[in-house]
Design a protein around this motif. Structure first.
Motif, PDB file in Angstrom:
ATOM      1  N   LEU A 190     -25.462  45.117 -43.077  1.00 42.12           N
ATOM      2  CA  LEU A 190     -26.139  45.800 -41.977  1.00 42.12           C
ATOM      3  C   LEU A 190     -27.328  44.972 -41.497  1.00 42.12           C
ATOM      4  O   LEU A 190     -27.625  44.906 -40.303  1.00 42.12           O
ATOM      5  N   ARG A 191     -27.968  44.298 -42.427  1.00 38.13           N
ATOM      6  CA  ARG A 191     -29.144  43.505 -42.093  1.00 38.13           C
ATOM      7  C   ARG A 191     -28.769  42.363 -41.151  1.00 38.13           C
ATOM      8  O   ARG A 191     -29.428  42.116 -40.163  1.00 38.13           O
ATOM      9  N   LYS A 192     -27.669  41.690 -41.472  1.00 40.29           N
ATOM     10  CA  LYS A 192     -27.241  40.558 -40.651  1.00 40.29           C
ATOM     11  C   LYS A 192     -26.946  41.000 -39.229  1.00 40.29           C
ATOM     12  O   LYS A 192     -27.324  40.357 -38.259  1.00 40.29           O
ATOM     13  N   GLN A 193     -26.262  42.152 -39.128  1.00 41.67           N
ATOM     14  CA  GLN A 193     -25.885  42.669 -37.826  1.00 41.67           C
ATOM     15  C   GLN A 193     -27.137  43.096 -37.062  1.00 41.67           C
ATOM     16  O   GLN A 193     -27.271  42.829 -35.870  1.00 41.67           O
ATOM     17  N   THR A 194     -28.061  43.741 -37.781  1.00 39.64           N
ATOM     18  CA  THR A 194     -29.253  44.260 -37.135  1.00 39.64           C
ATOM     19  C   THR A 194     -30.187  43.146 -36.674  1.00 39.64           C
ATOM     20  O   THR A 194     -30.916  43.307 -35.702  1.00 39.64           O
ATOM     21  N   GLN A 195     -30.160  42.000 -37.365  1.00 40.75           N
ATOM     22  CA  GLN A 195     -30.984  40.869 -36.939  1.00 40.75           C
ATOM     23  C   GLN A 195     -30.710  40.523 -35.484  1.00 40.75           C
ATOM     24  O   GLN A 195     -31.630  40.361 -34.683  1.00 40.75           O
ATOM     25  N   PHE A 196     -29.443  40.443 -35.145  1.00 39.28           N
ATOM     26  CA  PHE A 196     -29.095  40.083 -33.774  1.00 39.28           C
ATOM     27  C   PHE A 196     -29.454  41.202 -32.806  1.00 39.28           C
ATOM     28  O   PHE A 196     -29.955  40.959 -31.715  1.00 39.28           O
ATOM     29  N   GLU A 197     -29.209  42.452 -33.240  1.00 40.41           N
ATOM     30  CA  GLU A 197     -29.569  43.596 -32.400  1.00 40.41           C
ATOM     31  C   GLU A 197     -31.049  43.583 -32.068  1.00 40.41           C
ATOM     32  O   GLU A 197     -31.453  43.810 -30.931  1.00 40.41           O
ATOM     33  N   LEU A 198     -31.853  43.316 -33.096  1.00 42.29           N
ATOM     34  CA  LEU A 198     -33.303  43.319 -32.925  1.00 42.29           C
ATOM     35  C   LEU A 198     -33.723  42.253 -31.917  1.00 42.29           C
ATOM     36  O   LEU A 198     -34.524  42.503 -31.017  1.00 42.29           O
ATOM     37  N   ALA A 199     -33.134  41.070 -32.063  1.00 41.77           N
ATOM     38  CA  ALA A 199     -33.462  39.988 -31.132  1.00 41.77           C
ATOM     39  C   ALA A 199     -33.020  40.345 -29.712  1.00 41.77           C
ATOM     40  O   ALA A 199     -33.732  40.079 -28.738  1.00 41.77           O
ATOM     41  N   ASN A 200     -31.872  41.009 -29.581  1.00 42.73           N
ATOM     42  CA  ASN A 200     -31.390  41.430 -28.266  1.00 42.73           C
ATOM     43  C   ASN A 200     -32.312  42.454 -27.624  1.00 42.73           C
ATOM     44  O   ASN A 200     -32.616  42.372 -26.435  1.00 42.73           O
ATOM     45  N   ILE A 201     -32.736  43.427 -28.431  1.00 36.99           N
ATOM     46  CA  ILE A 201     -33.615  44.463 -27.909  1.00 36.99           C
ATOM     47  C   ILE A 201     -34.932  43.842 -27.460  1.00 36.99           C
ATOM     48  O   ILE A 201     -35.456  44.149 -26.398  1.00 36.99           O
ATOM     49  N   GLN A 202     -35.431  42.908 -28.246  1.00 34.82           N
ATOM     50  CA  GLN A 202     -36.684  42.237 -27.883  1.00 34.82           C
ATOM     51  C   GLN A 202     -36.520  41.525 -26.550  1.00 34.82           C
ATOM     52  O   GLN A 202     -37.386  41.569 -25.693  1.00 34.82           O
ATOM     53  N   ASP A 203     -35.358  40.895 -26.375  1.00 39.57           N
ATOM     54  CA  ASP A 203     -35.064  40.190 -25.149  1.00 39.57           C
ATOM     55  C   ASP A 203     -35.018  41.152 -23.966  1.00 39.57           C
ATOM     56  O   ASP A 203     -35.533  40.871 -22.888  1.00 39.57           O
ATOM     57  N   GLN A 204     -34.424  42.329 -24.184  1.00 37.84           N
ATOM     58  CA  GLN A 204     -34.295  43.325 -23.108  1.00 37.84           C
ATOM     59  C   GLN A 204     -35.627  43.899 -22.696  1.00 37.84           C
ATOM     60  O   GLN A 204     -35.913  44.070 -21.521  1.00 37.84           O
ATOM     61  N   VAL A 205     -36.466  44.278 -23.680  1.00 40.18           N
ATOM     62  CA  VAL A 205     -37.712  44.950 -23.331  1.00 40.18           C
ATOM     63  C   VAL A 205     -38.837  43.964 -23.040  1.00 40.18           C
ATOM     64  O   VAL A 205     -39.824  44.322 -22.425  1.00 40.18           O
ATOM     65  N   GLY A 206     -38.689  42.717 -23.497  1.00 43.36           N
ATOM     66  CA  GLY A 206     -39.685  41.693 -23.183  1.00 43.36           C
ATOM     67  C   GLY A 206     -41.021  41.895 -23.853  1.00 43.36           C
ATOM     68  O   GLY A 206     -42.009  41.290 -23.462  1.00 43.36           O
ATOM     69  N   VAL A 207     -41.074  42.755 -24.878  1.00 44.28           N
ATOM     70  CA  VAL A 207     -42.330  42.960 -25.590  1.00 44.28           C
ATOM     71  C   VAL A 207     -42.505  41.824 -26.599  1.00 44.28           C
ATOM     72  O   VAL A 207     -41.536  41.324 -27.150  1.00 44.28           O
ATOM     73  N   THR A 208     -43.750  41.410 -26.814  1.00 48.09           N
ATOM     74  CA  THR A 208     -44.024  40.375 -27.807  1.00 48.09           C
ATOM     75  C   THR A 208     -43.915  40.979 -29.207  1.00 48.09           C
ATOM     76  O   THR A 208     -44.477  42.035 -29.467  1.00 48.09           O
ATOM     77  N   PHE A 209     -43.151  40.311 -30.067  1.00 49.71           N
ATOM     78  CA  PHE A 209     -42.955  40.814 -31.436  1.00 49.71           C
ATOM     79  C   PHE A 209     -43.654  39.890 -32.424  1.00 49.71           C
ATOM     80  O   PHE A 209     -43.572  38.671 -32.290  1.00 49.71           O
ATOM     81  N   ILE A 210     -44.301  40.485 -33.408  1.00 48.46           N
ATOM     82  CA  ILE A 210     -44.710  39.696 -34.579  1.00 48.46           C
ATOM     83  C   ILE A 210     -44.022  40.330 -35.782  1.00 48.46           C
ATOM     84  O   ILE A 210     -44.202  41.520 -36.051  1.00 48.46           O
ATOM     85  N   VAL A 211     -43.195  39.550 -36.464  1.00 50.42           N
ATOM     86  CA  VAL A 211     -42.397  40.085 -37.562  1.00 50.42           C
ATOM     87  C   VAL A 211     -42.853  39.452 -38.871  1.00 50.42           C
ATOM     88  O   VAL A 211     -42.955  38.232 -38.967  1.00 50.42           O
ATOM     89  N   VAL A 212     -43.121  40.301 -39.839  1.00 52.80           N
ATOM     90  CA  VAL A 212     -43.440  39.807 -41.177  1.00 52.80           C
ATOM     91  C   VAL A 212     -42.175  39.879 -42.013  1.00 52.80           C
ATOM     92  O   VAL A 212     -41.480  40.889 -42.000  1.00 52.80           O
ATOM     93  N   THR A 213     -41.842  38.795 -42.690  1.00 55.14           N
ATOM     94  CA  THR A 213     -40.653  38.828 -43.523  1.00 55.14           C
ATOM     95  C   THR A 213     -40.783  37.853 -44.687  1.00 55.14           C
ATOM     96  O   THR A 213     -41.544  36.895 -44.633  1.00 55.14           O
ATOM     97  N   HIS A 214     -40.059  38.142 -45.757  1.00 53.48           N
ATOM     98  CA  HIS A 214     -40.023  37.186 -46.867  1.00 53.48           C
ATOM     99  C   HIS A 214     -38.661  36.502 -46.896  1.00 53.48           C
ATOM    100  O   HIS A 214     -38.399  35.656 -47.733  1.00 53.48           O
ATOM    101  N   ASP A 215     -37.794  36.893 -45.936  1.00 54.97           N
ATOM    102  CA  ASP A 215     -36.421  36.416 -45.930  1.00 54.97           C
ATOM    103  C   ASP A 215     -36.309  35.288 -44.906  1.00 54.97           C
ATOM    104  O   ASP A 215     -36.414  35.507 -43.704  1.00 54.97           O
TER     105      ASP A 215
END
Lengths: 384, 280
Positions: A190-215
């Protein structure tokens, strides 16, 4: 919501190069946060531009979450400034900042339905009821949860909760969305699939994202730019390609992906090439780099950039060495070979398994004599 | 081997339960005793219930006790919640450790000391300001609030610590001002602790004999004071009837709570099943 959700980003793809003089959305200067004598965030400078998806990558306790919480206004700062869209955030409380945060645990309000969770932020802005309804409807459509709006958070699966959390943070159209390990609680597929979804949504809404991750895989997939953090400091900031292919230190080379690192001395330094004498033999690099002859240096080689062939003839010349297969890790799509050199060093080599072993034995197996080699452009020179 | 062991366990269980409940069963049985003398069995009767219902003294004591318990529980819950919030959510303020210590002191203070000190204070106040006048309802209520609020504060503190700050941060992040965070997120999330704190304060007040005895005045008899003063002049069957009614009331309350809890658990289980189905 209208315009902003559908509008595609007109700004350049690489705003950090600052070709058109665009002002950064977030300016961080000399930011420091100390707990007792220990600095969780240590004198950090960073500019983030509108439309970026910026990843903060680091191990646990490196200060990445603290930095995010300082941006959100949950942590006070000891020194330095945070400026968002030209406004100094020093005296702006969390509830007045133009940022929204998506929490690692999602932090959905358990006593409110999905719909009410999402509407909560809009109600705080005293928005008319009908507009709240429209906005909630639209964002639910974006995250594909229209049929779940009456449910309570505990009646949702992990993936659905994640999307509610995202919707709740996005619906206020913040200038900056802060995401704390947004995918960590999902299972791997689910994580792999959601990674792309998240990037797509960011692209659609154009909001600046700051993501914290250890992965690191997550960071590489998502980020326009990323920062590798350790002990409260940035080790390197750049695009995923820059960080992976041009690490600036042994720490970064080893932290992102894996790398074979060997110590050596520069023997020749031309305008278009560098020669290094290392523990495993001579390395020739076909591009210039500002290093001094006879200086101590490290050469890093990515396992996937090394070719491996079975051969009885010992290799000679730069960028190739002979050895023996000491161990094999078979991963299915690739195999990792641990090649033992006469000098005793072990070199990791990964190679795709492009042919199916018909008789169920692989072409290269334990204790085979092999030659390994790499392109003159593949070795990375590290001075620290 | 197993059957012998389980027989041993069964016997221990029965003995344990008997130890707890035989006294109460005896009390209930003797409340239906026709004899005027408690230790002498004179056949079944409900006459002591009639005596009890006709006794105005008993009913005014019940009413006073309930009134005090209700006001005490409500005030203690409000004050205790404020104290708990200060302890857990206000960070490290000056004197926090001292405040925390003072807050729990009534829990470990012997009741005799609490009662005596309150009595001394009320007398002094009355001499200085002419308030609270005659001791009774007001003084008992104040006394009860002072020690009940410590129990409420501890309950609220535990719950606040347990539920963490993330939801409140999320609400603030979404633009809710501190007071809105309190009313929309913190208090609803605290509801179970508020209810149990209130009930705890209510019970403590209904139960209290020692402190109430110190600070009460002429004519203001709470139920425990009344029962105790009557017992001192010898066991009386109408008190047994009163105790039986109290046991019945408690049993009903506990049953209702158990049913509600069972329903909640079942609803949680259904929610979990629903969520699990969505994942596939």
């Amino acid at each position: 919501m209208g315009a902003k959700l559908t509008e595609t980003n007109a700004v350049s793809d690489t705003p950090w190069l600052n070709q058109d003089g665009q002002q950064p959305l977030v300016k961080i200067k000399g930011l420091t946060k100390k707990y007792g004598g220990w600095a969780a965030v240590d004198n950090i400078d960073l500019d983030i531009y509108e439309g970026e998806l910026f990843c903060l990558l680091g191990g646990s306790g490196c200060g990445k979450s603290t930095l995010l919480r300082m941006l959100a206004g949950f942590e006070t700062l000891n020194s330095g400034t945070i400026t968002i869209d030209g406004v100094d955030m020093a005296d702006v409380p969390a509830y007045e900042r133009p940022t929204n945060m998506m929490f690692q645990s999602y932090a959905l309000f358990p006593h409110m339905s999905v719909e009410k969770n999402i509407a909560f932020g809009l109600q705080q802005d005293r928005m008319p009821k009908s507009e709240i309804g429209d906005r909630v409807h639209e964002i639910l459509k974006l995250v594909e949860l229209e049929n779940f709006k009456k449910r309570k958070p505990k009646q949702l699966s992990g993936g659905q909760r994640q999307r509610v959390a995202l919707a709740r943070a996005l619906v206020k159209e913040p200038k900056l969305l802060l995401l704390d390990e947004p995918l960590a609680a999902l299972d791997k597929k689910l994580r792999k699939q959601t990674q792309f979804e998240l990037a797509n949504i960011q692209d659609q809404v154009g909001v600046t994202f700051i993501v914290v991750t250890h992965d690191q895989e997550e960071a590489m997939t998502l980020a326009t730019r990323m920062a590798v953090m350790d002990a409260g400091r940035f080790k390197q900031v750049g695009t995923p390609t820059e960080i992976y292919e041009f690490p600036n230190s042994r720490f970064v080379a080893d932290f992102i992906g894996s790398a074979n690192i060997f110590e050596g001395r520069v023997t020749e330094n031309g305008a278009d090439h560098v020669r290094v004498k290392t523990e495993i033999g001579e390395v020739f690099i076909d591009h210039g780099q500002s290093v001094n002859v006879d200086s101590k240096i490290w050469v890093a080689l990515r396992p996937e950039k090394i070719h491996i062939v079975k051969s009885q003839d010992p290799a000679s010349g730069p960028n190739q060495v002979s050895g023996e297969v000491d161990d094999i890790g078979y991963l299915g799509e690739t195999s990792i070979y641990k090649v033992k050199l006469p000098s005793g060093h072990i070199v990791d080599v990964t190679a795709p398994n492009q042919t199916r072993p018909m008789n169920r034995t692989h072409r290269i197996t334990w204790e085979d004599k092999v030659n390994i080699s790499w392109e003159p452009s593949s070795a990375m020179l590290l001075t620290s | 081997m197993y059957s012998r062991r389980s027989r041993f366990l069964t016997i221990m269980l029965i003995l344990g339960l008997a130890f707890f409940y035989i006294p109460m069963i005896m009390l209930v049985i003797y409340s239906f005793n026709d004899s005027k003398l408690v230790p002498v069995w004179g056949g079944w009767s409900v006459r002591w219930y009639q005596v009890l219902f006709e006794s105005e003294e008993v009913w005014s004591a019940v009413a006073l006790s309930l009134k005090i318990a209700f006001i005490n529980a409500t005030c203690a819950t409000i004050l205790g919640t404020m104290a708990g919030l200060a302890m857990v959510r206000f960070g490290r303020f000056r004197g926090r450790t001292l405040f925390g210590g003072l807050l729990v002191a009534p829990l470990v203070m012997p009741e005799v000391i609490t009662g005596l000190s309150l009595l001394v204070m009320f007398i002094a106040l009355n001499q200085l300001f002419g308030w609270p006048g005659e001791r009774g309802f007001t003084t008992i209520t104040i006394a009860h609030i002072t020690f009940s609020l410590a129990y409420v504060a501890v309950t609220i503190q535990a719950r606040l610590t347990g539920m963490g700050e993330t939801l409140e941060e999320a609400a603030a992040d979404l633009g809710a001002k501190p007071f809105k965070v309190l009313t929309a997120i913190t208090l609803p999330r605290l509801t179970p602790a508020l209810v149990s704190g209130w009930l705890l304060a209510f019970t403590l007040s209904l139960d209290d004999l020692v402190i109430a005895s110190f600070v009460t005045g002429p004519g203001a008899n709470t139920l425990p004071i009344l029962i105790f003063s009557r017992i001192r002049t010898g066991l009386r069957p109408d008190i047994n009837a009163l105790a039986t009614i109290i046991i019945l009331a408690v049993a009903i309350c506990i049953s209702i709570a158990a049913i509600l809890m069972f329903r909640q658990q079942r609803a949680d289980m259904l929610d979990q099943q629903m969520a699990a189905r969505e994942d596939t």
